[in-house]
Design a protein around this motif. Sequence first.
Motif, PDB file in Angstrom:
ATOM      1  N   PRO A 159       0.797  -1.225   0.000  1.00 50.95           N
ATOM      2  CA  PRO A 159       0.000   0.000   0.000  1.00 50.95           C
ATOM      3  C   PRO A 159       0.834   1.282   0.000  1.00 50.95           C
ATOM      4  CG  PRO A 159      -0.996  -1.578   1.476  1.00 50.95           C
ATOM      5  CD  PRO A 159       0.230  -2.224   0.902  1.00 50.95           C
ATOM      6  N   LEU A 162       1.450   3.069  -3.165  1.00 46.51           N
ATOM      7  CA  LEU A 162       0.287   3.757  -3.705  1.00 46.51           C
ATOM      8  C   LEU A 162       0.103   5.098  -2.998  1.00 46.51           C
ATOM      9  CD1 LEU A 162      -2.305   3.545  -5.483  1.00 46.51           C
ATOM     10  CD2 LEU A 162      -3.427   2.770  -3.415  1.00 46.51           C
ATOM     11  N   TYR A 172      -0.430   9.632  -3.970  1.00 45.31           N
ATOM     12  CA  TYR A 172      -1.584  10.466  -3.638  1.00 45.31           C
ATOM     13  C   TYR A 172      -1.215  11.924  -3.637  1.00 45.31           C
ATOM     14  CZ  TYR A 172      -4.709   6.733  -2.232  1.00 45.31           C
ATOM     15  OH  TYR A 172      -5.539   5.655  -2.235  1.00 45.31           O
ATOM     16  N   LEU A 226      -8.825   0.132  11.864  1.00 42.86           N
ATOM     17  CA  LEU A 226      -8.358   0.542  10.545  1.00 42.86           C
ATOM     18  C   LEU A 226      -7.234   1.546  10.733  1.00 42.86           C
ATOM     19  CD1 LEU A 226     -11.150   2.753   8.940  1.00 42.86           C
ATOM     20  CD2 LEU A 226     -10.909   2.306  11.342  1.00 42.86           C
ATOM     21  N   SER A 227      -6.475   1.796   9.662  1.00 41.70           N
ATOM     22  CA  SER A 227      -5.270   2.607   9.802  1.00 41.70           C
ATOM     23  C   SER A 227      -5.605   3.995  10.326  1.00 41.70           C
ATOM     24  CB  SER A 227      -4.585   2.724   8.443  1.00 41.70           C
ATOM     25  OG  SER A 227      -5.378   3.545   7.599  1.00 41.70           O
ATOM     26  N   ARG A 239      -4.433   6.680   9.299  1.00 46.01           N
ATOM     27  CA  ARG A 239      -4.624   7.545   8.129  1.00 46.01           C
ATOM     28  C   ARG A 239      -6.100   7.533   7.702  1.00 46.01           C
ATOM     29  NH1 ARG A 239      -1.664   9.717   4.047  1.00 46.01           N
ATOM     30  NH2 ARG A 239      -2.670   9.628   2.008  1.00 46.01           N
ATOM     31  N   SER A 240      -6.656   6.318   7.706  1.00 46.20           N
ATOM     32  CA  SER A 240      -8.056   6.168   7.341  1.00 46.20           C
ATOM     33  C   SER A 240      -8.957   6.886   8.343  1.00 46.20           C
ATOM     34  CB  SER A 240      -8.375   4.664   7.348  1.00 46.20           C
ATOM     35  OG  SER A 240      -9.241   4.331   6.344  1.00 46.20           O
ATOM     36  N   ARG A 265     -10.052  11.848  -4.823  1.00 40.00           N
ATOM     37  CA  ARG A 265      -9.957  10.393  -4.934  1.00 40.00           C
ATOM     38  C   ARG A 265     -10.359   9.933  -6.331  1.00 40.00           C
ATOM     39  NH1 ARG A 265     -12.213   9.038   0.313  1.00 40.00           N
ATOM     40  NH2 ARG A 265     -10.295   8.784   1.486  1.00 40.00           N
ATOM     41  N   LEU A 308      -9.513   2.252  -3.203  1.00 38.29           N
ATOM     42  CA  LEU A 308      -8.467   3.109  -2.636  1.00 38.29           C
ATOM     43  C   LEU A 308      -8.665   3.303  -1.139  1.00 38.29           C
ATOM     44  CD1 LEU A 308      -7.876   5.954  -5.269  1.00 38.29           C
ATOM     45  CD2 LEU A 308      -6.835   3.687  -5.098  1.00 38.29           C
ATOM     46  N   GLN A 309      -9.919   3.523  -0.748  1.00 43.56           N
ATOM     47  CA  GLN A 309     -10.192   3.734   0.679  1.00 43.56           C
ATOM     48  C   GLN A 309      -9.879   2.488   1.501  1.00 43.56           C
ATOM     49  OE1 GLN A 309     -14.157   5.366  -0.482  1.00 43.56           O
ATOM     50  NE2 GLN A 309     -13.935   6.454   1.438  1.00 43.56           N
ATOM     51  N   ILE A 346      -7.694   0.185   0.733  1.00 46.16           N
ATOM     52  CA  ILE A 346      -6.244   0.040   0.809  1.00 46.16           C
ATOM     53  C   ILE A 346      -5.688   0.990   1.872  1.00 46.16           C
ATOM     54  CG2 ILE A 346      -4.081   0.387  -0.435  1.00 46.16           C
ATOM     55  CD1 ILE A 346      -5.609  -0.339  -3.010  1.00 46.16           C
ATOM     56  N   GLU A 347      -6.213   2.208   1.839  1.00 46.23           N
ATOM     57  CA  GLU A 347      -5.799   3.234   2.782  1.00 46.23           C
ATOM     58  C   GLU A 347      -6.020   2.773   4.227  1.00 46.23           C
ATOM     59  OE1 GLU A 347      -6.543   7.521   1.393  1.00 46.23           O
ATOM     60  OE2 GLU A 347      -8.197   6.947   2.701  1.00 46.23           O
ATOM     61  N   ALA A 348      -7.084   1.984   4.440  1.00 48.24           N
ATOM     62  CA  ALA A 348      -7.428   1.533   5.786  1.00 48.24           C
ATOM     63  C   ALA A 348      -6.555   0.358   6.230  1.00 48.24           C
ATOM     64  CB  ALA A 348      -8.896   1.146   5.846  1.00 48.24           C
ATOM     65  N   ASP A 349      -5.603  -0.051   5.362  1.00 46.98           N
ATOM     66  CA  ASP A 349      -4.721  -1.183   5.664  1.00 46.98           C
ATOM     67  C   ASP A 349      -5.455  -2.500   5.791  1.00 46.98           C
ATOM     68  OD1 ASP A 349      -2.283  -0.102   5.499  1.00 46.98           O
ATOM     69  OD2 ASP A 349      -2.056   0.327   7.635  1.00 46.98           O
TER      70      ASP A 349
END
Lengths: 486, 189
Positions: free
Chosen positions: A2, A5, A9, A32-33, A35-36, A87, B124-125, B127-130
């Motif tokens: 990831p 990618l 961004y 969840l991350s 970042r998310s 996005r 994409l979201q 992936i972003e969330a791992d």
Amino acid sequence: MPGSLASEYSYPPEIQAAINTIEDSLKHSYNLSKRSVAFLLLQGDEEIYRLVEAKEDSNAFMFIQKIIQKTAKQFNESLNYVISVKRQEQVNNILTETVEIKPEKGLKNSNGLINELTFNPITGVPILLLVLYFGLYKFVGVFGAGTLVDYLEIEIFEAYINPLVNSWVASYIPWPAIQDLVANEYGIVTLGIRYAIAIILPIVGTFFIAFSIIEDSGYLPRLALLVDRIFKGIGLNGRAVIPMTLGFGCDTMATMVTRTLETKRERVISTLLLALAIPCSAQLGVILALLSGKPQALAVWTGFIILVFLLVGYLTAKLMPGENPMFYMEVPPLRMPSILNVFSKTYTRMQWYLFEILPIFILASVLIWAGKLTGLFDIVIKALEPVMKLLGLPPDAAVAFLFGFFRRDYGAAGLYDLQQGGLLTTTQLVVAAATLTLFVPCIAQFSVMIKERGLKTALAVAGFIFPFAFLAGYALYRVLMLIGGI
Amino acid sequence: MFFRKSKSNNSCCGSDTDPIELHGLKKIVLVGNPNVGKSVLFNRLTGSYVTVSNYPGTTVEVSRGKAKIGNENFAVVDTPGMYSMHPITEEEAVSRRLLLDEHPEAVIHVIDAKNIQRMLPLTLQLIEADLPIILTLNMMDEAEKAGMKINVRLLEKKLGISVISAVFIRNVGIEELKRVVENNARLVS
């Protein structure tokens, strides 16, 4: 992974900075991350907001709040919008490199043209009428309800089964009460099973075939799109089109689907309209069959139901104010229906239908038998007779309405019987059919209404529909009399 | 379409934690827009054991089933549709909660290949969330008919995740998907 990618961004620097700062101030772990989580906070996600509020200490949370506010002030549009647009740009960038779109082939063009025609209201409405005329009127109304029902009713039941059962019962069962349970006017075999097999089965069978073909071809979403314009006109959310369209298949399932609507207001309005003015496939089939012999009757019935739908929809939407959110709908391409698919869908539906209705029809026969035995049946019929009189209907029609309590199509089948006997004028037929269409939802639909909307709303809806159906029927009767009947 | 979910419906009130049969199994969660073929995939993967139950406190239904991939059993969870990580409807909210709370070994994002442009933002979201994403481009036949040629390998490189092309109703791509899940699971354990 990831990471590669993420480096590609390119969010606006203000957002990028805000994300980094929020990421750093989140001290706890989420599923969840970070970042998310940071993105969702900026996008105004309430659930995540509350989660962060609960997990982080109050200083950190206040700091995060400030960052969100500060960042939001730097843009004219909402952060959610800005982030979504970015996005989509990223997606577009990725796709320009990975997807090649060839110029359209000939085949696609003709498909594209038909596509266009079904969307455009000017050509879409005539196409809809053609689909209705051939798919429903000709196939279900004339073939299913005419040819097939006549054959099963007259050639099979009336010629063989009923006389056989009646005489068998007369000679082997000495008690008249038990005789009536199985045979004669309202017996399990002579009424319950006859209605189910000879009237309902061929009608819903042909209807389910037509409906499966229409559904499989991808036409339903197009229909929804057409209707959407009308819906917006009466102030209803376009999203509500989907459960409404499904309601023509089965109102019970459609009531379940109303849960996909966003607000409670839309869910309640849709539930009411489904229960009131959307006839389900079984009912629609029988009504079409009932009226198909008289096109003008069919026209009046259709016009009346549409009018009630629009009027009640408009009034409830006005009474329960709210905004109309944006609405997107997925429209699949038109596909050639697969015969196997249509066959298996029709089969499962008919199987489900028979399993569900046969016991109810038999139960209804038993209840009517018990009611007759105790005299309760006659009391109810007597009580309904003045109502019938107000609607300009013969007293016998009360029986059909009583059947209607069990299932709407059962009631319609009762009307069918009356009409076959030549007991109804065209005006009476239309009034009876229209009132019965609006009349109580079936037991299954009512129980789903309770489950989905709660007992109070379900009772309120039923409490509105019951008198309203008769009032509307009465109004229709007066209007028809005023113009001298049809 | 209407009657599929009547199988074994312990519909009310109960907790939505795993049924006994699925306890302790590694999880696969299916996500994506409505009408992209998630349920078809669910039916192809599972079969022997399926339950449908309400997500606690909602009327949203969640299907769970058991799938044998390689030598291992997995619990497969079919989520109601979702359009983005930022939910609007209750169904979307439930889908996201499932994604977050179930600690899946693999998340299969099913998209309709011909609408890839509209559906990839969710990828994409995710992936972003791992989350451990596998992207599946379903209905590739329709995309090809519409004149689209998708370079799957290049897309894989760009996104940094496994991408599979498939036509679920014709059983195309299911085996490859299973292989990828199997390999990923091996890497994790």
